[in-house]
Design an enzyme around this catalytic site. Structure first.
Site, PDB file in Angstrom:
ATOM      1  N   HIS A  91       0.842  -1.200   0.000  1.00 39.98           N
ATOM      2  CA  HIS A  91       0.000   0.000   0.000  1.00 39.98           C
ATOM      3  C   HIS A  91       0.877   1.249   0.000  1.00 39.98           C
ATOM      4  O   HIS A  91       0.685   2.153  -0.824  1.00 39.98           O
ATOM      5  CB  HIS A  91      -0.900  -0.042   1.239  1.00 39.98           C
ATOM      6  CG  HIS A  91      -1.863   1.081   1.354  1.00 39.98           C
ATOM      7  ND1 HIS A  91      -3.219   0.888   1.311  1.00 39.98           N
ATOM      8  CD2 HIS A  91      -1.691   2.413   1.541  1.00 39.98           C
ATOM      9  CE1 HIS A  91      -3.836   2.058   1.456  1.00 39.98           C
ATOM     10  NE2 HIS A  91      -2.921   2.999   1.604  1.00 39.98           N
ATOM     11  N   GLU A  92       1.851   1.318   0.920  1.00 35.31           N
ATOM     12  CA  GLU A  92       2.700   2.508   1.034  1.00 35.31           C
ATOM     13  C   GLU A  92       3.689   2.606  -0.123  1.00 35.31           C
ATOM     14  O   GLU A  92       3.943   3.704  -0.626  1.00 35.31           O
ATOM     15  CB  GLU A  92       3.409   2.529   2.383  1.00 35.31           C
ATOM     16  CG  GLU A  92       2.480   2.522   3.588  1.00 35.31           C
ATOM     17  CD  GLU A  92       1.332   3.516   3.521  1.00 35.31           C
ATOM     18  OE1 GLU A  92       1.492   4.610   2.920  1.00 35.31           O
ATOM     19  OE2 GLU A  92       0.252   3.214   4.062  1.00 35.31           O
ATOM     20  N   HIS A  95       1.882   4.071  -3.029  1.00 33.35           N
ATOM     21  CA  HIS A  95       1.727   5.528  -2.932  1.00 33.35           C
ATOM     22  C   HIS A  95       2.987   6.230  -3.426  1.00 33.35           C
ATOM     23  O   HIS A  95       2.907   7.201  -4.188  1.00 33.35           O
ATOM     24  CB  HIS A  95       1.450   5.953  -1.484  1.00 33.35           C
ATOM     25  CG  HIS A  95       0.033   5.798  -1.063  1.00 33.35           C
ATOM     26  ND1 HIS A  95      -1.028   6.336  -1.770  1.00 33.35           N
ATOM     27  CD2 HIS A  95      -0.516   5.172   0.006  1.00 33.35           C
ATOM     28  CE1 HIS A  95      -2.163   6.052  -1.153  1.00 33.35           C
ATOM     29  NE2 HIS A  95      -1.879   5.337  -0.072  1.00 33.35           N
TER      30      HIS A  95
END
Length: 182
Positions: A91-92, A95
């Site tokens: 997820h990070e 980003h």
């Protein structure tokens, strides 16, 4: 639950992940960096990965000017290591990659981000609902503000907005403007 010396029930605090578990998270972060390089056919700069996040957020990608970094919450990782290793890390990284490739044109959880999460074979869910008992909470300082009828405690975020001339706040009771009383 535990009972303290006064007979009061207390919740034991979770200990943050140790350096060995942090190394596993760093390796997983690097794995997804390599995957992103394969997907986009280009190299990406390696950014700092910190284990300093507190509160109820498991991970966070941050940008400040030209500086970028990923932060993980070592307490939440300790309590739910597998789920965060599997879901929070990609997820990070996604980003960071989407910000690097598309900049502000791409929304944080937009089409491009979801497409990369699919390529990572990772869950594109934005948040998870897990029991965070025992996880230390982030404490934000408050500042005293006065209106016509009472004293208010304003968060540091709002206080800073007032100081910078970017915010004004009013009492919901008397509708008077809040004025710093510190």
């Amino acid at each position: 639950m535990h009972t303290n010396s006064s007979g009061v029930m207390t919740v034991p605090m979770i200990e943050p992940i140790d350096s060995e578990a942090q190394q596993c998270v760093l390796e997983q972060t690097e794995y997804f960096m390599f995957e992103a390089e394969r997907v986009f056919g280009r190299k990406f700069e390696r950014i700092p990965v910190l284990f300093d996040l507190r509160g109820t957020t498991a991970g966070m990608y941050k940008v400040h000017g030209k500086r970028r970094w990923i932060r993980y919450n070592p307490w939440i990782f300790a309590k739910y290591f597998e789920a965060n290793w599997r879901d929070t890390v990609p997820h990070e990284v996604a980003h960071y990659i989407i910000d690097t490739v598309f900049g502000r044109r791409a929304k944080p959880h937009g089409v491009e981000w979801k497409a990369l999460m699919a390529r990572f074979e990772a869950d594109p869910g934005v948040t998870f609902k897990l029991d965070l008992t025992g996880i230390p909470k982030r404490q934000q300082r408050t500042h005293p503000y006065q209106c016509l009828c009472q004293l208010h405690q304003v968060s540091t975020t709002r206080h800073n907005r007032v100081i910078r001339g970017r915010g004004r706040y009013h009492c919901m009771n008397c509708e008077g403007e809040l004025v710093y009383a510190g």
